[in-house]
Design an enzyme around this catalytic site. Structure first.
Site, mmCIF file in Angstrom:
data_model
loop_
_atom_site.group_PDB
_atom_site.id
_atom_site.type_symbol
_atom_site.label_atom_id
_atom_site.label_comp_id
_atom_site.label_asym_id
_atom_site.label_seq_id
_atom_site.Cartn_x
_atom_site.Cartn_y
_atom_site.Cartn_z
ATOM 1 N N ASP A 254 52.672 45.161 34.748
ATOM 2 C CA ASP A 254 53.900 45.121 35.549
ATOM 3 C C ASP A 254 54.741 43.867 35.321
ATOM 4 O O ASP A 254 55.539 43.469 36.181
ATOM 5 C CB ASP A 254 53.557 45.235 37.044
ATOM 6 C CG ASP A 254 52.668 44.100 37.527
ATOM 7 O OD1 ASP A 254 52.145 43.332 36.689
ATOM 8 O OD2 ASP A 254 52.483 43.971 38.755
ATOM 9 N N ARG B 192 48.554 82.083 37.773
ATOM 10 C CA ARG B 192 48.294 82.492 36.389
ATOM 11 C C ARG B 192 46.822 82.352 36.009
ATOM 12 O O ARG B 192 46.457 82.417 34.824
ATOM 13 C CB ARG B 192 49.190 81.719 35.419
ATOM 14 C CG ARG B 192 48.879 80.251 35.247
ATOM 15 C CD ARG B 192 49.706 79.682 34.075
ATOM 16 N NE ARG B 192 49.291 78.349 33.710
ATOM 17 C CZ ARG B 192 49.835 77.226 34.150
ATOM 18 N NH1 ARG B 192 50.852 77.279 35.020
ATOM 19 N NH2 ARG B 192 49.391 76.051 33.749
ATOM 20 N N GLY C 70 44.291 38.536 40.166
ATOM 21 C CA GLY C 70 43.256 39.523 39.868
ATOM 22 C C GLY C 70 42.750 39.376 38.444
ATOM 23 O O GLY C 70 43.533 39.127 37.523
ATOM 24 N N ARG D 21 39.123 67.646 46.280
ATOM 25 C CA ARG D 21 38.296 66.444 46.364
ATOM 26 C C ARG D 21 39.137 65.241 45.913
ATOM 27 O O ARG D 21 40.075 65.383 45.134
ATOM 28 C CB ARG D 21 37.057 66.564 45.477
ATOM 29 C CG ARG D 21 36.077 67.641 45.933
ATOM 30 C CD ARG D 21 35.400 67.253 47.231
ATOM 31 N NE ARG D 21 34.400 68.241 47.629
ATOM 32 C CZ ARG D 21 34.638 69.290 48.384
ATOM 33 N NH1 ARG D 21 35.890 69.534 48.819
ATOM 34 N NH2 ARG D 21 33.666 70.125 48.723
ATOM 35 N N THR E 132 46.954 41.040 33.424
ATOM 36 C CA THR E 132 46.852 41.907 34.586
ATOM 37 C C THR E 132 46.735 43.348 34.123
ATOM 38 O O THR E 132 47.442 43.760 33.197
ATOM 39 C CB THR E 132 48.076 41.770 35.520
ATOM 40 O OG1 THR E 132 48.090 42.848 36.460
ATOM 41 C CG2 THR E 132 49.381 41.788 34.748
ATOM 42 N N ILE E 133 45.871 44.121 34.757
ATOM 43 C CA ILE E 133 45.705 45.521 34.354
ATOM 44 C C ILE E 133 46.927 46.349 34.722
ATOM 45 O O ILE E 133 47.110 47.452 34.220
ATOM 46 C CB ILE E 133 44.442 46.156 34.959
ATOM 47 C CG1 ILE E 133 44.556 46.300 36.477
ATOM 48 C CG2 ILE E 133 43.202 45.373 34.565
ATOM 49 C CD1 ILE E 133 43.469 47.148 37.104
ATOM 50 N N ASP E 134 47.787 45.830 35.622
ATOM 51 C CA ASP E 134 48.909 46.621 36.135
ATOM 52 C C ASP E 134 50.021 46.851 35.117
ATOM 53 O O ASP E 134 50.828 47.764 35.282
ATOM 54 C CB ASP E 134 49.515 45.951 37.370
ATOM 55 C CG ASP E 134 48.526 45.819 38.508
ATOM 56 O OD1 ASP E 134 47.475 46.494 38.461
ATOM 57 O OD2 ASP E 134 48.788 45.052 39.444
ATOM 58 N N ARG F 281 39.323 31.772 25.247
ATOM 59 C CA ARG F 281 38.707 31.385 23.972
ATOM 60 C C ARG F 281 39.758 30.989 22.954
ATOM 61 O O ARG F 281 39.621 29.973 22.252
ATOM 62 C CB ARG F 281 37.881 32.557 23.438
ATOM 63 C CG ARG F 281 37.307 32.367 22.041
ATOM 64 C CD ARG F 281 36.555 33.627 21.606
ATOM 65 N NE ARG F 281 35.998 33.500 20.269
ATOM 66 C CZ ARG F 281 36.642 33.805 19.150
ATOM 67 N NH1 ARG F 281 37.899 34.265 19.210
ATOM 68 N NH2 ARG F 281 36.058 33.673 17.970
ATOM 69 N N ALA F 282 40.832 31.775 22.866
ATOM 70 C CA ALA F 282 41.894 31.487 21.899
ATOM 71 C C ALA F 282 42.568 30.149 22.207
ATOM 72 O O ALA F 282 42.853 29.353 21.298
ATOM 73 C CB ALA F 282 42.926 32.611 21.901
ATOM 74 N N ARG G 207 42.794 33.094 44.920
ATOM 75 C CA ARG G 207 44.164 33.032 45.422
ATOM 76 C C ARG G 207 44.272 31.830 46.352
ATOM 77 O O ARG G 207 43.319 31.489 47.045
ATOM 78 C CB ARG G 207 44.532 34.339 46.148
ATOM 79 C CG ARG G 207 44.350 35.569 45.259
ATOM 80 C CD ARG G 207 44.828 36.841 45.932
ATOM 81 N NE ARG G 207 44.419 38.022 45.193
ATOM 82 C CZ ARG G 207 45.053 38.515 44.133
ATOM 83 N NH1 ARG G 207 46.133 37.900 43.663
ATOM 84 N NH2 ARG G 207 44.615 39.604 43.526
ATOM 85 N N SER G 208 45.431 31.197 46.379
ATOM 86 C CA SER G 208 45.583 29.980 47.172
ATOM 87 C C SER G 208 46.920 29.955 47.902
ATOM 88 O O SER G 208 47.978 29.937 47.269
ATOM 89 C CB SER G 208 45.469 28.737 46.271
ATOM 90 O OG SER G 208 45.733 27.565 46.991
ATOM 91 N N ARG H 62 49.113 48.633 41.849
ATOM 92 C CA ARG H 62 49.924 48.026 42.910
ATOM 93 C C ARG H 62 51.256 48.755 43.014
ATOM 94 O O ARG H 62 51.283 49.930 43.349
ATOM 95 C CB ARG H 62 50.102 46.524 42.664
ATOM 96 C CG ARG H 62 50.464 45.725 43.894
ATOM 97 C CD ARG H 62 50.433 44.241 43.646
ATOM 98 N NE ARG H 62 51.201 43.825 42.491
ATOM 99 C CZ ARG H 62 51.415 42.565 42.148
ATOM 100 N NH1 ARG H 62 50.901 41.591 42.880
ATOM 101 N NH2 ARG H 62 52.119 42.262 41.076
ATOM 102 N N LYS I 54 44.685 79.677 36.774
ATOM 103 C CA LYS I 54 44.151 78.330 36.557
ATOM 104 C C LYS I 54 43.082 78.032 37.596
ATOM 105 O O LYS I 54 43.275 78.256 38.788
ATOM 106 C CB LYS I 54 45.283 77.306 36.651
ATOM 107 C CG LYS I 54 44.906 75.923 36.165
ATOM 108 C CD LYS I 54 46.150 75.043 36.103
ATOM 109 C CE LYS I 54 45.830 73.648 35.634
ATOM 110 N NZ LYS I 54 45.238 73.620 34.299
ATOM 111 N N ASP J 294 52.376 38.007 37.974
ATOM 112 C CA ASP J 294 53.626 37.414 38.422
ATOM 113 C C ASP J 294 53.430 36.322 39.470
ATOM 114 O O ASP J 294 54.145 35.313 39.471
ATOM 115 C CB ASP J 294 54.584 38.489 38.941
ATOM 116 C CG ASP J 294 53.986 39.345 40.051
ATOM 117 O OD1 ASP J 294 52.790 39.176 40.350
ATOM 118 O OD2 ASP J 294 54.721 40.177 40.606
#
Length: 319
Positions: free
Chosen positions: A129, A211, A11, A243, A125-127, A21-22, A72-73, A171, A213, A103
């Site tokens: 993990d 209360r 992902g 919602r 990865t944004i996860d 770039r680095a 992905r492969s 995930r 809310k 991973d």
């Protein structure tokens, strides 16, 4: 080494371009040739490889996604696919490979290293993990995307006196949900590592209602289950107007935050240093603001752990 390759896999995550770039500029600075592999391991097997110059990575540090694309492969998971990838790299004279991904991508890097082809993994990865690093590239940007979205949702939740269930990515890891829940002051945070009972969530909602809310925010990690189903259960149990918002792939996109750009730059450069020293089978990471490296095989055996102190704090602050 004189020639190295770089690819992005799995992902996409904001900051991958900064890491590419680095890698390219650090390599060229040290008089190495660097080749970009397009479309991940699939492109590696097909020989979709091009030499990169300084200009190849100009004006990309601020861009989300990955200019090398990702795929992905299934074939690459086979011995035949891995050998085919190695043969392609030999054609170009590539002696080492930097893999930017999660991973699953690291498993591929570990397999190539076992076959005598040195690889270094960069966690993208944004996860968040991956063990062995405090943060992965893309996590901070995705977190801020969620925080901004929940702030906006809270405005309308207040206006209409509604309960909102917000499903976020991650995930099987709850980091995004937990950090966003704490940052947004959510009433409940539901994560795979510590599943708060449905009864407890309902009881908290009812206490808030008693209360006075007027609205509530519940953040649910996708690894726990469907936000739509969870929201329906809440409405049936409490009769509160509920919602659901599934944030989806908006969390993966966007310009990377300053932190992710710096993190990607530091980790990408470190990966080049390791290959220059002839070291493969490693993953680079950040721990206590220091750039470190670990054996990929060891990292893949470890399970990422969520910060339970933060989880407990979130519960304490949402009474």
């Amino acid at each position: 080494m004189k020639k190295i390759g770089v690819l992005t896999s799995g992902g996409d995550a904001p900051g991958m371009n900064a890491a590419v770039r680095a890698v390219v500029r650090k390599a060229i600075y040290h008089n190495l040739e660097v080749f970009g592999v397009y479309n991940g391991y699939e492109g590696l097997m097909e020989g979709n490889i091009k030499k990169m110059e300084l200009g190849s990575v100009g004006d990309i540090i601020q861009r989300g996604g990955t200019i090398l694309y990702s795929a992905r492969s299934e074939k690459f998971k086979t011995d035949e696919g891995q050998q085919q990838a190695i043969e392609q790299m030999k054609k170009f004279g590539i002696e080492g490979l930097i893999v930017i991904g999660g991973d699953g991508s690291f498993r591929g890097a570990a397999k190539l290293t076992e076959k005598g082809f040195p690889c270094v993994g960069v966690p993208g990865t944004i996860d968040n993990d991956i063990s062995g690093t405090d943060y992965t590239i893309g996590f901070d940007t995705a977190l801020n995307t969620i925080v901004d979205a929940v702030d906006k949702i809270r405005d309308t939740a207040t206006s209409h006196e509604r309960t909102y269930v917000i499903e976020v990515m991650g995930r099987d890891a709850g980091d995004l949900a937990l950090w966003a829940g704490l940052a947004n002051g959510a009433e409940s945070v539901i994560i795979p590592e510590e599943k708060e009972s449905f009864e407890s969530v309902v009881a908290k909602l009812k206490r808030g209602q008693e209360r006075g809310k007027k609205h509530s925010i519940i953040i649910l990690a996708e690894g726990v289950g469907s936000g739509l189903e969870y929201g329906k259960r809440i409405e049936e149990e409490t009769s509160m107007e509920t919602r659901v918002t599934v944030l989806g792939h908006i969390q993966r996109g966007g310009s990377p935050s300053g932190y992710d750009r710096v993190l990607a730059s530091r980790l990408g450069a470190k990966a080049v240093d390791l290959l220059m020293d002839g070291i493969g089978g490693r993953m680079v990471g950040i721990q206590n603001n220091l750039v470190v490296s670990h054996d990929i095989a060891d990292i893949l055996k470890q399970k990422h752990a969520v910060n339970m102190n933060m989880y407990n704090l979130s519960n304490q602050l949402s009474i």
